[in-house]
Design an enzyme around this catalytic site. Structure first.
Site, PDB file in Angstrom:
ATOM      1  N   HIS A  29      41.128  57.407  45.942  1.00  0.00           N
ATOM      2  CA  HIS A  29      41.908  57.046  44.751  1.00  0.00           C
ATOM      3  C   HIS A  29      41.509  58.021  43.643  1.00  0.00           C
ATOM      4  O   HIS A  29      40.384  57.956  43.146  1.00  0.00           O
ATOM      5  CB  HIS A  29      41.576  55.618  44.308  1.00  0.00           C
ATOM      6  CG  HIS A  29      41.904  54.566  45.334  1.00  0.00           C
ATOM      7  ND1 HIS A  29      43.102  53.898  45.351  1.00  0.00           N
ATOM      8  CD2 HIS A  29      41.193  54.082  46.386  1.00  0.00           C
ATOM      9  CE1 HIS A  29      43.124  53.030  46.360  1.00  0.00           C
ATOM     10  NE2 HIS A  29      41.966  53.131  47.006  1.00  0.00           N
TER      11      HIS A  29
ATOM     12  N   PHE B 206      37.326  45.650  41.702  1.00  0.00           N
ATOM     13  CA  PHE B 206      36.822  45.980  43.035  1.00  0.00           C
ATOM     14  C   PHE B 206      36.763  47.503  43.187  1.00  0.00           C
ATOM     15  O   PHE B 206      37.654  48.209  42.705  1.00  0.00           O
ATOM     16  CB  PHE B 206      37.781  45.440  44.102  1.00  0.00           C
ATOM     17  CG  PHE B 206      37.863  43.941  44.183  1.00  0.00           C
ATOM     18  CD1 PHE B 206      36.917  43.222  44.911  1.00  0.00           C
ATOM     19  CD2 PHE B 206      38.898  43.244  43.560  1.00  0.00           C
ATOM     20  CE1 PHE B 206      37.007  41.831  45.013  1.00  0.00           C
ATOM     21  CE2 PHE B 206      38.996  41.867  43.664  1.00  0.00           C
ATOM     22  CZ  PHE B 206      38.045  41.154  44.389  1.00  0.00           C
ATOM     23  N   GLY B 207      35.751  47.996  43.909  1.00  0.00           N
ATOM     24  CA  GLY B 207      35.778  49.407  44.284  1.00  0.00           C
ATOM     25  C   GLY B 207      34.551  50.181  43.877  1.00  0.00           C
ATOM     26  O   GLY B 207      33.910  49.874  42.865  1.00  0.00           O
TER      27      GLY B 207
ATOM     28  N   ASN C 147      48.415  53.868  44.477  1.00  0.00           N
ATOM     29  CA  ASN C 147      48.349  52.815  43.444  1.00  0.00           C
ATOM     30  C   ASN C 147      47.899  53.375  42.105  1.00  0.00           C
ATOM     31  O   ASN C 147      46.952  52.907  41.474  1.00  0.00           O
ATOM     32  CB  ASN C 147      47.445  51.655  43.897  1.00  0.00           C
ATOM     33  CG  ASN C 147      46.010  52.074  44.117  1.00  0.00           C
ATOM     34  OD1 ASN C 147      45.743  53.244  44.369  1.00  0.00           O
ATOM     35  ND2 ASN C 147      45.086  51.140  44.034  1.00  0.00           N
TER      36      ASN C 147
ATOM     37  N   ASP D   7      37.328  55.275  50.842  1.00  0.00           N
ATOM     38  CA  ASP D   7      37.918  54.369  49.842  1.00  0.00           C
ATOM     39  C   ASP D   7      37.287  54.647  48.473  1.00  0.00           C
ATOM     40  O   ASP D   7      36.941  53.725  47.726  1.00  0.00           O
ATOM     41  CB  ASP D   7      37.755  52.894  50.240  1.00  0.00           C
ATOM     42  CG  ASP D   7      38.643  51.969  49.400  1.00  0.00           C
ATOM     43  OD1 ASP D   7      39.435  52.471  48.572  1.00  0.00           O
ATOM     44  OD2 ASP D   7      38.533  50.744  49.554  1.00  0.00           O
TER      45      ASP D   7
END
Ligand SMILES: [Zn+2]
Length: 508
Positions: A116, A404-405, A148, A386
């Site tokens: 991301h 989250f993340g 996203n 991720d």
């Protein structure tokens, strides 16, 4: 948009190639006497430049696609692999740049199929420039960006915008995935054909999950028409509700709302059935639960086009981490800590550290063991980070409210070596498959091999090099990584894209 949906068109739009071509052109116009040898050899005054060309000597050359694993040299000319092994040195022009690998592993450039980079819309967290530098430091030459962003990558214009940003600022190859549904809202399909024409190599609603099974079925049918793989973040919203941590002993002990494993497994099972029905390949992203691995293992035995991905944090950590470092080292970290150098203090972190909050959540040691087993027996073919950067102020809140993340590009290779290679679960070629030929095949991109004529994307790494990860030293704009202070074993030394060294440890 006037863009042909061809591989060469896409490739021409990625930065490293266009950037280096620009460089070639500049050198060319500054040079009067080199027209006959353009583009490989350029004479500027009396010096001779070999652009995008490199001779890598004395490496352990591993190419999982061909099964090659031997000590030798590798030659890249004009951005393409020109020779491997005995003839590389003989074919190399005398003035070429040389990189002495000194016995380190030389392999196809690593591919991370799950990052991301937050552009457009959230560049305070990460940009394509900072994200690709983190990728290069981690040994990655190609990444697949998730859609996203804000706005979401759900139309051709946004794909072009991201490509233009990548052309200006990316250090490594940036591939783009498009959304399955408009606005990643799960209600109406995105224009899958025009996304493909604009250059996306896969579709996914990652971060979200299409709940409507009929819509997902139609998405798979469309994707098949356009020969696009579908990647899925597996999460049943009703089962998961507002869970923040794996539903189990620690959710009860800590009083945090549970995110049950069944919330992932139900969607994995749905995807297996839909993949069988439609014949479209479905790739289940960031698997976290043991039962998901078993479902995929059985489906693959039946020849269903399904595959899975695992992230290093899920096969390294467990939910006990959220009760603080003492709990983790005592409950689930003993084998890990035994591999640390003698005398090195165990990394420590507090209770409720939000750098251990991700989606799906860290699970039990049984889940972690089954993920490792699935990676070892080939059920899980791909490892992805991720990489999900978030600003400090967003993470520095109560556990329930933090996003989250975590970031992961710089620790991914080392953690994978630690858990899979140094433990004897996988050989180096088998581990490297999951970073090279397997993601290239899934995404149908012409990467991940050392074939003659293939792009000169190379990762050079030392599988034994000891080092310590410090989140303050990251190239990412964000520092939300749980592995601060962890002793690592194995590190990238140089990252080469189309014959150009884009990052080198010794020059940091
Ligand atoms: Zn996800």
């Amino acid at each position: 948009m006037g863009i042909e949906p061809t591989w060469p068109a896409w490739k021409a739009g990625t930065l490293p190639l266009s950037y280096t071509r620009k460089m070639v052109r500049e050198l060319y116009f500054r040079t009067l006497s080199c027209q006959s040898c353009f583009p490989v050899r350029l004479q500027h005054n009396t010096a001779i430049f070999y652009v995008n060309s490199l001779l890598i000597t004395d490496g352990r050359i591993i190419d999982p696609a061909s099964g090659a694993d031997a000590r030798g040299d590798l030659l890249i000319l004009d951005g393409k692999i020109a020779a491997v092994g005995g003839e590389a040195r003989a074919k190399a022009p005398a003035e070429i740049q040389i990189f002495n690998a000194n016995g380190a592993v030389v392999c196809p450039g690593l591919i991370d199929s799950h990052v991301h980079f937050r552009e457009p819309g959230q560049s305070a967290k990460e940009t394509i420039g900072t994200g690709t530098l983190a990728a290069a430091r981690g040994g990655f030459t190609s990444v697949l960006c998730m859609p996203n962003t804000s706005p979401a990558i759900d139309n051709a214009a946004t794909v072009v915008l991201v490509r233009e940003k990548a052309e200006k600022s990316a250090l490594v190859n940036v591939f783009i995935s498009g959304a399955i549904t408009q606005g990643i809202a799960g209600e109406a399909l995105a224009p899958i054909g025009s996304l493909k024409n604009a250059g996306v190599v896969a579709i996914t609603d990652d971060g979200h999950c299409v709940q409507n099974n009929e819509l997902m079925r139609r998405a798979l049918e469309y994707a098949r028409m356009f020969d696009l793989p579908v990647l899925d973040h597996c999460q049943d919203y009703n089962l998961v509700s507002d869970g923040v941590i794996h539903e189990g002993y620690y959710s009860t002990q800590l009083g945090l709302r549970g995110w049950p494993a069944i919330g992932e497994e139900v969607i994995v099972a749905r995807n297996i059935l839909l993949a069988e029905l439609t014949g479209t390949h479905v790739h289940c992203q960031h698997l976290s639960s043991a039962q998901s691995v078993r479902l995929i293992r059985r489906a693959k035995e039946r020849g269903i086009p399904i595959s899975g991905e695992a992230c290093p944090h899920h096969f390294t950590l467990t939910d006990s981490s959220i009760a603080g470092s003492d709990s983790f080292w005592e409950a689930d970290g003993e084998i890990l800590s035994r591999a640390f150098p003698k005398g090195h203090p165990l990394p420590s972190w507090p209770l409720f550290d939000t750098n251990f909050k991700m989606n799906p959540p860290l699970r039990s040691h049984n889940d972690r063991d089954e993920l490792i087993q699935g990676l070892a027996d080939g059920t899980i073919e791909i490892i992805g980070s991720d990489h999900a950067p978030h600003c400090d102020f967003q993470k520095e809140v109560e556990f329930d409210y933090a996003p989250f993340g975590i970031t992961g590009l710089e620790t991914e290779l080392s953690l994978s070596l630690a858990q899979l290679y140094h433990t004897g679960k996988l050989t180096l070629p088998k581990l490297l498959e999951k970073f090279t030929v397997n993601p290239a095949r899934l995404l149908r991109i012409e990467k991940g091999t050392l074939d003659i004529g293939a792009d000169g994307d190379i990762t050079i790494f030392d599988p034994d090099r000891p080092w310590v990860y410090r989140r303050g030293d990251t190239a990412s704009k964000s520092t939300n990584c749980p592995f601060d202070g962890w002793p690592m074993r194995g590190k990238a030394l140089a990252t080469i894209v189309s014959g150009k060294i884009v990052w080198q440890e010794s020059k940091e």
